[in-house]
Design a protein around this motif. Structure first.
Motif, PDB file in Angstrom:
ATOM      1  N   SER A 210     -16.531  -8.177   1.452  1.00  0.00           N
ATOM      2  CA  SER A 210     -15.142  -8.654   1.574  1.00  0.00           C
ATOM      3  C   SER A 210     -14.153  -7.646   1.002  1.00  0.00           C
ATOM      4  O   SER A 210     -13.145  -8.007   0.393  1.00  0.00           O
ATOM      5  N   ARG A 211     -14.465  -6.366   1.214  1.00  0.00           N
ATOM      6  CA  ARG A 211     -13.580  -5.309   0.752  1.00  0.00           C
ATOM      7  C   ARG A 211     -12.952  -4.583   1.932  1.00  0.00           C
ATOM      8  O   ARG A 211     -13.593  -4.335   2.951  1.00  0.00           O
ATOM      9  N   ALA A 212     -11.679  -4.223   1.763  1.00  0.00           N
ATOM     10  CA  ALA A 212     -10.969  -3.428   2.752  1.00  0.00           C
ATOM     11  C   ALA A 212     -10.697  -2.047   2.171  1.00  0.00           C
ATOM     12  O   ALA A 212     -10.337  -1.922   0.989  1.00  0.00           O
ATOM     13  N   TYR A 213     -10.898  -1.041   2.990  1.00  0.00           N
ATOM     14  CA  TYR A 213     -10.616   0.342   2.610  1.00  0.00           C
ATOM     15  C   TYR A 213      -9.404   0.794   3.424  1.00  0.00           C
ATOM     16  O   TYR A 213      -9.475   0.883   4.651  1.00  0.00           O
ATOM     17  N   VAL A 214      -8.279   1.072   2.734  1.00  0.00           N
ATOM     18  CA  VAL A 214      -7.007   1.313   3.408  1.00  0.00           C
ATOM     19  C   VAL A 214      -6.492   2.703   3.065  1.00  0.00           C
ATOM     20  O   VAL A 214      -6.487   3.108   1.901  1.00  0.00           O
TER      21      VAL A 214
ATOM     22  N   ILE B 188       0.837  -1.195   0.000  1.00  0.00           N
ATOM     23  CA  ILE B 188       0.000   0.000   0.000  1.00  0.00           C
ATOM     24  C   ILE B 188       0.871   1.243   0.000  1.00  0.00           C
ATOM     25  O   ILE B 188       0.656   2.173  -0.773  1.00  0.00           O
ATOM     26  N   GLY B 189       1.863   1.284   0.882  1.00  0.00           N
ATOM     27  CA  GLY B 189       2.764   2.433   0.972  1.00  0.00           C
ATOM     28  C   GLY B 189       3.268   2.607   2.390  1.00  0.00           C
ATOM     29  O   GLY B 189       2.534   2.394   3.356  1.00  0.00           O
ATOM     30  N   ARG B 190       4.541   2.991   2.545  1.00  0.00           N
ATOM     31  CA  ARG B 190       5.125   3.224   3.861  1.00  0.00           C
ATOM     32  C   ARG B 190       4.270   4.183   4.674  1.00  0.00           C
ATOM     33  O   ARG B 190       3.657   5.094   4.148  1.00  0.00           O
ATOM     34  N   GLU B 191       4.263   3.980   5.978  1.00  0.00           N
ATOM     35  CA  GLU B 191       3.496   4.794   6.923  1.00  0.00           C
ATOM     36  C   GLU B 191       1.994   4.762   6.633  1.00  0.00           C
ATOM     37  O   GLU B 191       1.275   5.739   6.889  1.00  0.00           O
ATOM     38  N   ALA B 192       1.514   3.657   6.100  1.00  0.00           N
ATOM     39  CA  ALA B 192       0.080   3.547   5.790  1.00  0.00           C
ATOM     40  C   ALA B 192      -0.756   3.830   7.026  1.00  0.00           C
ATOM     41  O   ALA B 192      -0.349   3.573   8.164  1.00  0.00           O
ATOM     42  N   GLY B 193      -1.944   4.364   6.799  1.00  0.00           N
ATOM     43  CA  GLY B 193      -2.875   4.644   7.887  1.00  0.00           C
ATOM     44  C   GLY B 193      -3.666   3.414   8.268  1.00  0.00           C
ATOM     45  O   GLY B 193      -3.182   2.287   8.186  1.00  0.00           O
ATOM     46  N   LEU B 194      -4.936   3.612   8.654  1.00  0.00           N
ATOM     47  CA  LEU B 194      -5.771   2.530   9.154  1.00  0.00           C
ATOM     48  C   LEU B 194      -6.607   1.895   8.051  1.00  0.00           C
ATOM     49  O   LEU B 194      -6.626   2.368   6.908  1.00  0.00           O
ATOM     50  N   LEU B 195      -7.302   0.812   8.402  1.00  0.00           N
ATOM     51  CA  LEU B 195      -8.191   0.130   7.459  1.00  0.00           C
ATOM     52  C   LEU B 195      -9.569  -0.041   8.074  1.00  0.00           C
ATOM     53  O   LEU B 195      -9.735  -0.084   9.292  1.00  0.00           O
ATOM     54  N   ALA B 196     -10.565  -0.141   7.203  1.00  0.00           N
ATOM     55  CA  ALA B 196     -11.918  -0.531   7.593  1.00  0.00           C
ATOM     56  C   ALA B 196     -12.322  -1.691   6.697  1.00  0.00           C
ATOM     57  O   ALA B 196     -12.129  -1.628   5.472  1.00  0.00           O
ATOM     58  N   TYR B 197     -12.876  -2.748   7.291  1.00  0.00           N
ATOM     59  CA  TYR B 197     -13.195  -3.955   6.534  1.00  0.00           C
ATOM     60  C   TYR B 197     -14.698  -4.171   6.496  1.00  0.00           C
ATOM     61  O   TYR B 197     -15.372  -4.166   7.529  1.00  0.00           O
ATOM     62  N   ASP B 198     -15.239  -4.326   5.286  1.00  0.00           N
ATOM     63  CA  ASP B 198     -16.646  -4.611   5.066  1.00  0.00           C
ATOM     64  C   ASP B 198     -16.822  -6.118   4.922  1.00  0.00           C
ATOM     65  O   ASP B 198     -16.443  -6.694   3.898  1.00  0.00           O
TER      66      ASP B 198
END
Length: 609
Positions: free
Chosen positions: A110-114, A96-106
């Motif tokens: 079955s989708r993750a929002y990162v 995703i990328g260094r220092e990534a933030g948080l995720l929310a999972y549906d």
């Protein structure tokens, strides 16, 4: 114009030094008992006789989420999103990328929002197969971090740090629905189960932002109480709120640090210590906030945790889980939404050669708990018998840091008697997320502002506000003495230095290009660059200015927009106040001729450094 201490590099960091013998100067203080209760409520609980209901994991972002039989994890160190099997074996990973933030999972789609913090985007990931695949990428304002899904999963809320904005996205179309402003240093988000309000945690304001989700979408600040139910207390401030959780619709919990930068210790004051007193100047608190038609009510509780960065509520059992990063502690609080709220159990998830650093927590259907250990990059499992099953044989992913830098990160973030007296503080206590707590501390009978660290160390010597430490090692040595730690070994000192020097500069906010260009012209023409030149915007010199210090170090201006307050004593709350010379330190320049537009444009330019 010579802008002086816009954000001085005094390096007020709970840092390491070679092992030395100065610990004896503490006399009997180190032997004093510091009994910190697991949970002590300062007032009457806000809940009733029945447990609150409602809630879903995706209503608040996290670093870990239960997905099927395994978990999803977003690792800020490596920047990888990972899925695991039921027995915590790596199934798939996606960069995703260094220092990534948080995720929310549906769990339905079955989708993750990162949140891709450096890439200014939300990455939508399909997790339904054994591989992780990107479905979409949504552009955000600068530096997204917190995420949360609305109860109907049709709206995703995103907090952005540099642009201080909350953005709502349509999850079907990927389009922006609305946005609103936030306070300084926003982090985690939580949405109430009925979808009527959201709360955003803030690192540096002493408040939590409440957003109306019904119509207006306006935010308002709720001050976090530091009174502990007493009157006539010393001045204390709420800082370092990384996360927030709802307990049903009517109550929420916000972890924060209660910081006392100036202790009223009278004749017993230790002038060289941080805060000027004997007691630890920082303690961990939980703010319980209730909502009703008559406004908000609040009660706080002290805990034995240090740097509580993550929490989650198990609605089925009305149990609140709080993860404390610095001392590898998971605390379960029973009857969390009721009047009988109390500590249940404290579980240690440390183990092995590297600390855990719990930075995310999720509850499974059977009531067991999954913990993301960000320092050793493993998943710990706390079962129904409160036993922590920790597999440190191999991390799920390799660190992006060198071995030395990673060791320094562990020293920077975790508590130790080598770092501070009785292990009460860590470097990250005053520098959450490598930033600053926005306070001015009593040190050596002076009031000195906490500086920003990220991107400001290399090539910016001398250090401290008075420029009294010629190099980094000298600065770390003097800081350790003030903190009362017994010192670190030479190689540990080197590791801590390597980590601090590796910190990237903070992201800068979006600003009007025309205003920035005019501001740069003013910066150059008014003589600012005479002291603030080069890539770090400092001449590495000390200057005699009117104020409480004999001489003042020229600070780096890198990331100055994120380093309020200003001057050595923090007497200027904003850059505008600094440019209008409202601080206690004078003699920098005569800014009276600057128009309102000049001040605004020069401020805009400084914020982009």
């Amino acid at each position: 114009m010579r802008p002086r201490n816009l954000a001085a590099l005094c390096l007020v960091v709970a840092a390491a030094v070679p092992a030395v013998s100065y610990a004896k100067r503490m006399v009997d203080i180190d032997e004093m008992d510091m009994a910190v209760p697991d949970f002590a409520l300062h007032g009457r609980a806000l809940g009733g006789t029945k447990s609150a209901t409602g809630g879903a994991a995706y209503l608040a972002g996290s670093r870990i989420a239960v997905a099927g039989n395994g978990v999803l994890v977003i690792d800020a160190d490596s920047g990888n999103l990972m899925s695991t099997t039921a027995d915590n074996k790596l199934l798939a990973k996606l960069s995703i990328g260094r220092e990534a933030g948080l995720l929310a999972y549906d769990p339905v789609t079955s989708r993750a929002y990162v949140a891709d913090r450096r890439g200014d985007r939300i990455v939508v990931v399909d997790t339904s197969q054994e591989t992780l695949s990107v479905v979409a990428s949504w552009k955000t304002p600068v530096e997204p971090y917190g995420v949360a899904l609305a109860p109907d999963r049709k709206t995703l809320l995103v907090s952005t740090i540099a642009d201080r904005t909350l953005v709502a996205f349509d999850t079907d179309k990927g389009s922006e629905k609305w946005r609103t402003g936030l306070g300084r240093e926003p982090r985690g988000i939580a949405i109430s189960p009925d979808g009527t309000r959201a709360l955003v945690a803030l690192l540096a304001t002493g408040t939590v932002d409440q957003i109306d989700l019904t119509e207006a979408h306006k935010s308002e600040h709720i001050a976090l109480s530091t009174t502990q139910g007493k009157r006539n207390e010393v001045d204390a401030f709420a800082r370092a709120s990384f996360s927030v959780a709802f307990l049903g619709n009517g109550q929420a919990v916000v972890p924060f640090q209660r910081e006392t930068p100036v202790q009223r210790a009278g004749a017993g004051e230790r002038s060289g210590s941080y805060g000027g007193g004997f007691d630890p100047p920082i303690t961990q608190q939980l703010a319980f906030v209730s909502f009703s038609g008559h406004g908000t009510q609040q009660v706080t509780a002290s805990t034995s945790g240090l740097q509580s960065r993550a929490l989650t509520w198990d609605a089925t059992h009305d149990s609140l889980y709080v993860a404390s990063f610095a001392n590898d502690q998971i605390q379960r609080i029973k009857d969390a939404s009721k009047s009988t709220v109390a500590s249940d159990v404290v579980i240690n998830v440390g183990g092995g050669k590297t600390s855990c650093g719990p930075d995310g927590i999720a509850v499974k259907a059977d009531g067991s708990v999954m913990v993301w250990c960000s320092l050793n990059r493993t998943v710990a499992h706390v079962d129904g018998k409160n036993t922590a099953q920790i597999d440190t044989s191999a991390p799920l992913v390799e660190s992006a840091l060198t071995t030395e830098q990673h060791k320094g990160m562990e020293l920077f973030t975790t508590s130790s008697a080598a770092i501070s007296q009785r292990g009460a503080l860590a470097c990250a206590s005053c520098h959450p997320d490598n930033r600053a707590d926005g306070l001015s501390w009593r040190i050596d009978k002076h009031v000195l502002q906490t500086p920003l660290l990220a991107g400001r160390i290399v090539g910016t010597h001398p250090y401290k506000w008075d420029g009294g430490d010629k190099d980094l090692n000298a600065s770390l040595t003097s800081t350790m003495k003030r903190l009362g730690g017994f010192g670190l070994k030479k190689d540990e000192t080197g590791a801590l230095s390597a980590y601090v020097e590796s910190l990237p500069a903070v992201r800068t906010p979006s600003r009007d290009a025309t205003a920035v260009a005019h501001g740069k012209t003013l910066f150059d023409s008014e003589g600012c660059q005479s002291c603030h030149a080069g890539p770090s915007f400092t001449d590495n010199e000390r200057h005699k200015l009117t104020g409480t210090l004999p001489e003042s170090d020229t600070p780096s201006l890198v990331g100055v927009g994120a380093s309020a307050p200003y001057f050595h004593d923090g007497s200027a709350a904003t850059l505008e106040a600094l440019l209008r010379d409202r601080g206690a330190v004078h003699g920098m320049a005569d800014t009276s001729k600057l128009s309102d537009k000049d001040v605004a444009d020069l401020t805009a330019f400084l914020e982009t450094l």
